[in-house]
Motif scaffolding. Structure first.
Motif, PDB file in Angstrom:
ATOM      1  N   GLY A   1     -14.057  57.846  21.954  1.00  0.00           N
ATOM      2  CA  GLY A   1     -14.613  59.187  22.122  1.00  0.00           C
ATOM      3  C   GLY A   1     -13.547  60.218  22.447  1.00  0.00           C
ATOM      4  O   GLY A   1     -13.800  61.201  23.122  1.00  0.00           O
TER       5      GLY A   1
ATOM      6  N   GLY B   1     -16.702  62.334  33.265  1.00  0.00           N
ATOM      7  CA  GLY B   1     -17.922  62.298  32.441  1.00  0.00           C
ATOM      8  C   GLY B   1     -18.566  63.669  32.488  1.00  0.00           C
ATOM      9  O   GLY B   1     -17.856  64.682  32.515  1.00  0.00           O
TER      10      GLY B   1
ATOM     11  N   GLU C   1     -21.427  64.262  34.742  1.00  0.00           N
ATOM     12  CA  GLU C   1     -22.480  63.944  35.718  1.00  0.00           C
ATOM     13  C   GLU C   1     -23.099  65.164  36.389  1.00  0.00           C
ATOM     14  O   GLU C   1     -24.225  65.093  36.864  1.00  0.00           O
ATOM     15  CB  GLU C   1     -21.933  62.962  36.768  1.00  0.00           C
ATOM     16  CG  GLU C   1     -20.905  63.515  37.755  1.00  0.00           C
ATOM     17  CD  GLU C   1     -19.483  63.663  37.197  1.00  0.00           C
ATOM     18  OE1 GLU C   1     -19.278  63.407  36.000  1.00  0.00           O
ATOM     19  OE2 GLU C   1     -18.585  64.050  37.965  1.00  0.00           O
TER      20      GLU C   1
ATOM     21  N   SER D   1     -19.056  69.797  34.183  1.00  0.00           N
ATOM     22  CA  SER D   1     -19.066  70.459  32.867  1.00  0.00           C
ATOM     23  C   SER D   1     -18.265  71.758  32.934  1.00  0.00           C
ATOM     24  O   SER D   1     -17.553  72.103  31.988  1.00  0.00           O
ATOM     25  CB  SER D   1     -20.499  70.755  32.422  1.00  0.00           C
ATOM     26  OG  SER D   1     -21.226  69.548  32.422  1.00  0.00           O
TER      27      SER D   1
ATOM     28  N   ASP E   1     -14.114  61.522  27.342  1.00  0.00           N
ATOM     29  CA  ASP E   1     -15.229  61.498  28.303  1.00  0.00           C
ATOM     30  C   ASP E   1     -15.394  60.047  28.775  1.00  0.00           C
ATOM     31  O   ASP E   1     -15.800  59.178  28.013  1.00  0.00           O
ATOM     32  CB  ASP E   1     -16.492  61.994  27.583  1.00  0.00           C
ATOM     33  CG  ASP E   1     -17.723  61.949  28.488  1.00  0.00           C
ATOM     34  OD1 ASP E   1     -17.710  61.230  29.499  1.00  0.00           O
ATOM     35  OD2 ASP E   1     -18.711  62.634  28.154  1.00  0.00           O
TER      36      ASP E   1
ATOM     37  N   GLN F   1     -17.531  58.769  30.677  1.00  0.00           N
ATOM     38  CA  GLN F   1     -18.934  58.389  30.893  1.00  0.00           C
ATOM     39  C   GLN F   1     -19.128  57.631  32.206  1.00  0.00           C
ATOM     40  O   GLN F   1     -19.878  56.660  32.276  1.00  0.00           O
ATOM     41  CB  GLN F   1     -19.457  57.588  29.706  1.00  0.00           C
ATOM     42  CG  GLN F   1     -19.345  58.410  28.430  1.00  0.00           C
ATOM     43  CD  GLN F   1     -19.909  57.724  27.221  1.00  0.00           C
ATOM     44  OE1 GLN F   1     -20.200  56.538  27.230  1.00  0.00           O
ATOM     45  NE2 GLN F   1     -20.057  58.489  26.150  1.00  0.00           N
ATOM     46  N   GLY F   2     -18.398  58.070  33.230  1.00  0.00           N
ATOM     47  CA  GLY F   2     -18.564  57.510  34.572  1.00  0.00           C
ATOM     48  C   GLY F   2     -18.018  56.106  34.737  1.00  0.00           C
ATOM     49  O   GLY F   2     -18.266  55.473  35.768  1.00  0.00           O
ATOM     50  N   LYS F   3     -17.246  55.622  33.743  1.00  0.00           N
ATOM     51  CA  LYS F   3     -16.751  54.230  33.848  1.00  0.00           C
ATOM     52  C   LYS F   3     -15.227  54.193  33.909  1.00  0.00           C
ATOM     53  O   LYS F   3     -14.542  54.724  33.040  1.00  0.00           O
ATOM     54  CB  LYS F   3     -17.214  53.433  32.627  1.00  0.00           C
ATOM     55  CG  LYS F   3     -18.714  53.253  32.555  1.00  0.00           C
ATOM     56  CD  LYS F   3     -19.025  52.071  31.634  1.00  0.00           C
ATOM     57  CE  LYS F   3     -20.499  51.761  31.652  1.00  0.00           C
ATOM     58  NZ  LYS F   3     -21.237  52.450  30.595  1.00  0.00           N
TER      59      LYS F   3
ATOM     60  N   ASN G   1     -13.368  52.824  30.801  1.00  0.00           N
ATOM     61  CA  ASN G   1     -13.179  53.795  29.707  1.00  0.00           C
ATOM     62  C   ASN G   1     -11.961  54.663  29.965  1.00  0.00           C
ATOM     63  O   ASN G   1     -11.197  54.994  29.056  1.00  0.00           O
ATOM     64  CB  ASN G   1     -14.411  54.704  29.570  1.00  0.00           C
ATOM     65  CG  ASN G   1     -15.628  53.955  29.045  1.00  0.00           C
ATOM     66  OD1 ASN G   1     -15.502  52.840  28.542  1.00  0.00           O
ATOM     67  ND2 ASN G   1     -16.793  54.546  29.163  1.00  0.00           N
TER      68      ASN G   1
ATOM     69  N   GLU H   1     -25.647  62.919  40.469  1.00  0.00           N
ATOM     70  CA  GLU H   1     -26.538  63.336  39.376  1.00  0.00           C
ATOM     71  C   GLU H   1     -27.844  63.901  39.924  1.00  0.00           C
ATOM     72  O   GLU H   1     -28.402  63.351  40.888  1.00  0.00           O
ATOM     73  CB  GLU H   1     -26.862  62.131  38.482  1.00  0.00           C
ATOM     74  CG  GLU H   1     -25.643  61.583  37.761  1.00  0.00           C
ATOM     75  CD  GLU H   1     -25.908  60.217  37.134  1.00  0.00           C
ATOM     76  OE1 GLU H   1     -27.096  59.844  36.987  1.00  0.00           O
ATOM     77  OE2 GLU H   1     -24.924  59.533  36.811  1.00  0.00           O
TER      78      GLU H   1
END
Ligand code: AHR
Length: 336
Positions: A19, A57, A59, A64, A85, A87-89, A92, A216
């Motif tokens: 990504g 990410g 969240e 953003s 991104d 993605q909170g991991k 990644n 979140e």
């Protein structure tokens, strides 16, 4: 040890899987940047920089806004930004950094999901001669030369400010529920530390409920619903580690037929426009800002690191705060 060989196609395929967006090639003078504009370097004769950005990410609204600030600033400076991104991991983010190293980027910006576990990949970046600047969150490493600098707020102080404010509003007596950010992240650990250190000075105040809301909104709401089911009538205030979770908690309190800001006081951190509005509307008592528009500071830092200029280990942002004395006046000035 053999040299890692990877074809251009291989890099592009890997980048697509991870990504990573943006024009990945390190373009030189006069080439088009990922923005589609001729790079500033084309006029000045300077090489266009390629920077990899391993983001947490999306969240929260804060996150953003930070992403947009970094992307806008890259465009302004003619920097070729490769965005990932996570993605909170964490896995990644580590994969993305490996790819940035293979792509020979000039520098890396990392907003780490958690504080531990980044040492080996940061060492790989250092060995490849690629400076890393940390965005907003710290990492725990034995060797702090593995990153050039950290640009961000003082999370401990943000937590302290929420603790002092709620303790005073409650006149030193009451029950507080705490909704925490993602476990093991710097803002979760440090805001909790600052908040609980202050609350410990008030023997009449207890933290009666405590759970992870992952920064979140939906999760914050879910956690607050569970707290209310467990001992709703006894909760006097809620401290959420960020605005999105506080906004979720406000929804949960209203759906339970209570008045947020009155029956249950609400305090949180970030300075999102919607939360400052909630303070102005009397649904929350305090919103401590955490500066999100970090793009300019991050690129100043990475450009200095690439130029091997000395940098402080941390550049601390000065945060404002919003309560019933100023929220209504300042809400329209909020940029995120
Ligand atoms: O690291 C900053 C924190 O991360 C923000 O407070 C939160 O909204 C985000 O997810």
């Amino acid at each position: 040890m053999g040299t890692l060989k990877i074809s251009t196609f291989g890099i592009l395929a890997l980048a697509t899987i991870l990504g990573l967006t943006g024009c990945g090639s390190s373009s030189t003078e006069g080439e088009k940047s990922s923005t589609g504009e001729v790079a500033k370097g084309g006029d000045t004769g300077k090489k266009q920089l390629t920077i990899g950005f391993a983001q947490v990410g999306a969240e929260s609204g804060w996150r953003s806004a930070e992403t947009a600030s970094v992307q806008d600033e890259a465009k302004k400076r003619g920097i070729n930004l490769i965005f990932s991104d996570g993605q909170g991991k964490q896995e990644n983010q580590i994969k993305a950094i490996h790819t940035f190293i293979v792509q020979h980027v000039d520098g890396i910006i990392l907003a780490p999901v958690v504080v531990t576990g980044f040492e080996p990949v940061l060492k790989e970046a250092k060995d490849a001669g690629i400076p890393v600047v940390l965005s907003d969150r710290a990492v725990q490493v034995k060797d702090d030369s593995l990153y050039a600098t950290l640009v961000g707020s003082d999370f401990i102080e943000e937590g302290r400010r929420c603790g002092e404010f709620l303790a005073k509003k409650l006149n030193g007596k009451g029950n507080i529920a705490e909704i925490e950010g993602n476990n093991g992240s710097a803002p979760q650990l440090e805001r909790k530390k600052g908040f609980e250190e202050v609350i410990a000075k008030y023997p009449g105040i207890k933290i009666t409920n405590d759970a992870e809301g992952k920064f979140e909104l939906a999760k914050g709401k879910e956690v607050m619903e569970a707290f209310l089911r467990a001992n709703g009538k006894n909760i006097n205030a809620v401290f959420a580690h960020n605005d999105d979770m506080a906004l979720g908690a406000i929804q949960a309190i209203e759906e339970a037929g209570m008045k947020p800001g009155k029956d249950i006081l609400v305090a949180s951190i970030d300075g999102e426009k919607t939360m400052v509005q909630a303070v102005a509307d009397g649904k929350a008592s305090l919103c401590v800002e955490c500066k999100a528009l970090l793009g300019p500071g991050l690129f100043d830092a990475i450009e200095s690191a690439i130029a091997k200029k000395p940098l402080p280990k941390k550049t601390v942002m000065q945060d404002d705060q919003f309560d019933d004395t100023n929220a209504a006046k300042l809400v329209s000035t909020r940029k995120y």
